[in-house]
Design a protein around this motif. Structure first.
Motif, PDB file in Angstrom:
ATOM      1  N   LYS A  35      15.795  57.346  63.182  1.00  8.90           N
ATOM      2  CA  LYS A  35      16.193  57.518  64.386  1.00  8.90           C
ATOM      3  C   LYS A  35      16.547  56.148  64.760  1.00  8.90           C
ATOM      4  O   LYS A  35      17.769  56.081  65.815  1.00  8.90           O
ATOM      5  N   THR A  36      15.505  55.225  64.877  1.00 11.67           N
ATOM      6  CA  THR A  36      15.914  53.807  65.478  1.00 11.67           C
ATOM      7  C   THR A  36      16.927  53.191  64.713  1.00 11.67           C
ATOM      8  O   THR A  36      17.964  52.672  65.479  1.00 11.67           O
ATOM      9  N   VAL A  37      17.152  53.228  63.339  1.00 14.31           N
ATOM     10  CA  VAL A  37      18.189  52.671  62.582  1.00 14.31           C
ATOM     11  C   VAL A  37      19.315  53.398  62.739  1.00 14.31           C
ATOM     12  O   VAL A  37      20.466  52.664  63.245  1.00 14.31           O
ATOM     13  N   LYS A  38      19.294  54.461  63.174  1.00  8.79           N
ATOM     14  CA  LYS A  38      20.419  55.336  63.279  1.00  8.79           C
ATOM     15  C   LYS A  38      21.131  54.886  64.697  1.00  8.79           C
ATOM     16  O   LYS A  38      22.545  54.647  64.960  1.00  8.79           O
ATOM     17  N   GLU A  39      19.930  54.692  65.630  1.00 13.29           N
ATOM     18  CA  GLU A  39      20.643  54.292  67.034  1.00 13.29           C
ATOM     19  C   GLU A  39      21.004  52.917  66.940  1.00 13.29           C
ATOM     20  O   GLU A  39      22.240  52.738  67.628  1.00 13.29           O
ATOM     21  N   ILE A  40      20.507  52.098  66.336  1.00 18.84           N
ATOM     22  CA  ILE A  40      20.914  50.740  66.392  1.00 18.84           C
ATOM     23  C   ILE A  40      22.238  50.637  65.598  1.00 18.84           C
ATOM     24  O   ILE A  40      23.285  49.990  65.841  1.00 18.84           O
ATOM     25  N   ILE A  41      22.347  51.262  64.308  1.00 17.31           N
ATOM     26  CA  ILE A  41      24.073  51.435  63.723  1.00 17.31           C
ATOM     27  C   ILE A  41      25.068  52.153  64.380  1.00 17.31           C
ATOM     28  O   ILE A  41      26.045  51.593  64.411  1.00 17.31           O
ATOM     29  N   ASN A  43      24.876  52.197  67.857  1.00 16.90           N
ATOM     30  CA  ASN A  43      25.780  51.302  68.838  1.00 16.90           C
ATOM     31  C   ASN A  43      26.420  49.940  68.332  1.00 16.90           C
ATOM     32  O   ASN A  43      27.407  49.802  68.707  1.00 16.90           O
ATOM     33  N   LYS A  44      26.002  49.632  67.008  1.00 16.18           N
ATOM     34  CA  LYS A  44      26.820  48.829  66.291  1.00 16.18           C
ATOM     35  C   LYS A  44      28.222  49.271  65.813  1.00 16.18           C
ATOM     36  O   LYS A  44      29.276  48.736  66.163  1.00 16.18           O
ATOM     37  N   TYR A  45      28.083  50.497  65.486  1.00 14.90           N
ATOM     38  CA  TYR A  45      29.488  51.055  65.071  1.00 14.90           C
ATOM     39  C   TYR A  45      30.318  51.213  66.250  1.00 14.90           C
ATOM     40  O   TYR A  45      31.544  51.312  66.309  1.00 14.90           O
ATOM     41  N   THR A  46      29.691  51.791  67.390  1.00 15.56           N
ATOM     42  CA  THR A  46      30.443  52.149  68.644  1.00 15.56           C
ATOM     43  C   THR A  46      31.053  50.844  69.239  1.00 15.56           C
ATOM     44  O   THR A  46      32.206  50.947  69.458  1.00 15.56           O
ATOM     45  N   ASP A  47      30.415  49.584  69.065  1.00 14.36           N
ATOM     46  CA  ASP A  47      30.717  48.628  69.349  1.00 14.36           C
ATOM     47  C   ASP A  47      32.006  48.191  68.492  1.00 14.36           C
ATOM     48  O   ASP A  47      32.747  47.559  69.205  1.00 14.36           O
ATOM     49  N   THR A  48      31.742  48.364  67.033  1.00 15.85           N
ATOM     50  CA  THR A  48      32.904  48.246  66.328  1.00 15.85           C
ATOM     51  C   THR A  48      34.194  49.083  66.841  1.00 15.85           C
ATOM     52  O   THR A  48      35.538  48.538  66.911  1.00 15.85           O
ATOM     53  N   ALA A  49      34.078  50.217  67.114  1.00 18.63           N
ATOM     54  CA  ALA A  49      35.242  51.249  67.360  1.00 18.63           C
ATOM     55  C   ALA A  49      35.628  50.616  68.823  1.00 18.63           C
ATOM     56  O   ALA A  49      36.926  50.547  69.136  1.00 18.63           O
ATOM     57  N   THR A 278      31.562  63.055  67.364  1.00 17.14           N
ATOM     58  CA  THR A 278      30.442  61.839  66.742  1.00 17.14           C
ATOM     59  C   THR A 278      30.074  62.212  65.236  1.00 17.14           C
ATOM     60  O   THR A 278      29.529  61.501  64.664  1.00 17.14           O
ATOM     61  N   GLY A 279      30.249  63.677  65.125  1.00 10.15           N
ATOM     62  CA  GLY A 279      29.854  64.062  63.460  1.00 10.15           C
ATOM     63  C   GLY A 279      30.737  63.024  62.544  1.00 10.15           C
ATOM     64  O   GLY A 279      30.326  62.649  61.415  1.00 10.15           O
ATOM     65  N   ILE A 285      26.547  57.264  59.047  1.00  3.87           N
ATOM     66  CA  ILE A 285      25.180  56.990  59.612  1.00  3.87           C
ATOM     67  C   ILE A 285      24.408  58.198  59.206  1.00  3.87           C
ATOM     68  O   ILE A 285      22.986  58.273  59.005  1.00  3.87           O
ATOM     69  N   ASN A 286      24.850  59.407  59.443  1.00  6.50           N
ATOM     70  CA  ASN A 286      24.264  60.535  59.255  1.00  6.50           C
ATOM     71  C   ASN A 286      23.762  60.769  57.593  1.00  6.50           C
ATOM     72  O   ASN A 286      22.775  61.354  57.573  1.00  6.50           O
TER      73      ASN A 286
END
Length: 578
Positions: A35-41, A43-49, A278-279, A285-286
């Motif tokens: 979950k932590t990694v998913k949240e980090i990724i 956020n990073k992916y969202t930042d990229t988007a 989000t899917g 990430i999922n």
């Protein structure tokens, strides 16, 4: 042995410990880490988007600013301003020629319109239904660029009429030298220009990407039917339109979880918005999370299987030892457990085998001692049968001797009767030391008659010892041996001293004679020889020594100190019994 229930078994407990202490923490850590990694990724992916949308917004902003600068070039053109001041001196073609010079320099501009107070001039695509009127924002402006939302126009191309969508830059034409107001400049640009700028961001069929103005009216959309409609009814609209952030994202739910990523175009405050599920956004990430959880689950299973194997491997010897103990409980002391390791379990198996061996030796020893005790008792019983039979007969002979006046015979028979009275008392194994001394005194009476008063016995007995209990008939055999080895065939006088005292909590009795002593060969055999049935004593020193050890323990018994020609000391150590 009580049967162990399944949930009490050591293997089950080890399995539970493995699950609680290893598997569950591993799974919990895996889930938490995932979950932590998913949240980090995420956020990073969202930042990229967000960054990609922001860069597209900057690209569009560059296009719009370029148009604004071009419009400034037009309204500040001296030639055009001169013609506007002297409009009556110039014809329609003159104005169109000037406007044509501007439009031909750009590929992105479709139409340029001049809306003056008396006349309108247009160059570019031919609009069939254009009847634009300046809106309130344009009328209240002071010459700054005003961007007008996209509208559909009917365009005549050759002999056909086609629909096109234009968004427009409008601004008031003011001579900044004289502040004269001449009308409005309109520059129409095809909406496709905007679409081409953001189309590359559409990476899924469920992705929606569009541009809207400050009020939520759609300026550009891949679905042209949506142009001009409002987004205010969308669940994300209020947060996006009222947000003071230049770019950000909003998570919302529209049947499925979605996210709206937006960026503000600096030129006019328009917003470029990208909505995506989000899917899809977190699809990779999922997948990573799924693989991670699967790996953690498999690792947990491996750990559990390993612990089960470990518990079976290390409890199997214990199960075997349990079976051995069960057989030992049933009385089988020949069983042994197998030892295949050098660890603590192996040492436990060795200790169990050693313990069973010791138990077997001890039980055999106890059986042997019990057997010896029974033999001693049987031998004593045999020795008592004849005295018991003779008791009444001797009593009759005693009275006959008294009637005839033979006092010596009467005294001897009386002493013998007292001896027999004690020996026939089968119900008592222990008597007082005083009773044992009386028995010895009666025995000495008989021996003095036999050896013509050649035996002198003195008694040095502490008063506190007289009431202590001792094994019956232990002292007489020792005195008898002193007489046998002390007088011999020469019938020399023999002095015997019997002493008793307490030493370190033990009762010590010493029988000291001044006889010739005992030779070493005879001394070595005294505690090994069996009873001589031809002698008065039916017990012997060996029997006495064994009886004392049986009643008092291994630390007690008979010791002999002798020296040929000087005499013999027999020391008897007994446990003090009140």
């Amino acid at each position: 042995m009580k049967r162990i229930r399944v949930y009490h078994a050591l293997r089950v407990k080890l399995g539970i410990i493995a699950i609680v202490l290893i598997a569950l923490p591993v799974i919990a850590i895996s889930i938490t880490y995932s979950k932590t990694v998913k949240e980090i990724i995420k956020n990073k992916y969202t930042d990229t988007a967000i960054q990609s949308v922001f860069e597209t917004g900057e690209k569009i902003d560059f296009i719009l600013k370029d148009i604004e600068e071009f419009s400034t070039v037009i309204i500040s053109n001296n030639n055009l301003l001169h013609m506007l001041k002297n409009e009556a001196d110039y014809g329609v073609d003159d104005f169109k020629n000037v406007l044509r010079g501007f439009i031909t320099s750009r590929d992105d501009i479709e139409v340029i319109d001049l809306l003056l107070q008396e006349r309108n001039y247009s160059i570019g695509a031919t609009k069939i239904t254009s009847n634009y009127k300046a809106d309130e924002a344009l009328e209240n402006s002071s010459g700054q660029p005003i961007w007008i939302p996209t509208k559909k126009e009917n365009i005549e191309i050759l002999s056909g009429i086609f629909d096109k969508y234009y968004f427009t830059l409008a601004r008031r034409i003011i001579d900044f030298n004289t502040l004269d107001d001449y009308g409005y400049l309109l520059i129409d640009l095809e909406e496709v220009i905007l679409e081409q700028s953001y189309k590359s961001l559409i990476d899924d069929e469920n992705t929606e990407l569009f541009i809207c103005d400050k009020n939520g009216t759609i300026i550009s959309h891949t679905d042209k039917d949506r142009i001009g409609t409002s987004i205010t009814a969308q669940p994300y609209a209020q947060k996006v339109l009222s947000s003071k952030d230049f770019n950000n994202y909003v998570q919302y739910k529209d049947k499925i979880d979605k996210v709206a990523i937006y960026s503000t175009i600096e030129s006019n405050g328009w917003k470029i918005i990208k909505t995506i599920s989000t899917g899809y956004l977190y699809e990779e990430i999922n997948k990573i999370q799924k693989y991670f959880l699967l790996g953690g689950f498999l690792y947990g299973i491996v750990i559990i299987l390993f612990m089960i194997f470990f518990s079976i491997r290390y409890t199997e010897p214990m199960m075997k030892m349990k079976k051995v103990i069960n057989k030992v409980e049933q009385g089988d002391l020949t069983v042994r457990t197998e030892v295949h390791s050098n660890d603590e379990v192996g040492q436990l198996g060795d200790s169990l085998n050693n313990m069973i061996s010791e138990m077997e030796v001890l039980i055999d020893k106890l059986v042997k001692e019990e057997q010896e005790k029974k033999e001693v008792e049987l031998e004593a019983l045999h020795a008592q049968i004849n005295p018991h039979f003779l008791y009444n007969t001797l009593n009759t002979i005693k009275w006959m001797a008294k009637i005839q006046g033979n006092k010596s015979v009467s005294r001897a028979i009386t002493a013998l009767i007292k001896l027999l009275r004690i020996s026939t008392n089968l119900g008592r194994e222990m008597i007082t030391l005083g009773e044992e001394i009386d028995y010895v005194k009666n025995y000495i009476v008989i021996q003095k008659l036999r050896f013509n008063e050649a035996i002198n016995v003195t008694y040095d007995i502490d008063d506190e010892c007289m009431e202590l209990t001792v094994p019956k008939l232990f002292l007489q055999p020792i005195v008898e041996n002193a007489i046998i080895y002390g007088i011999g065939d020469e019938n020399n006088d023999l002095n015997i001293n019997i002493k008793s005292f307490i030493d370190n909590g033990d009762l010590i009795i010493e029988i000291i004679d001044d006889g010739p002593g005992i030779e070493d060969e005879i001394l070595k055999k005294i505690f090994k020889s069996t009873s001589d049935k031809n002698k008065f004593s039916k017990v012997g020193l060996n029997n006495v020594n064994q009886r004392i050890k049986l009643y008092c323990g291994k630390g007690y018994g008979v010791q002999i100190e002798t020296k040929v020609g000087t005499g013999t000391l027999v020391r008897v150590a007994l446990k003090v019994n009140e």
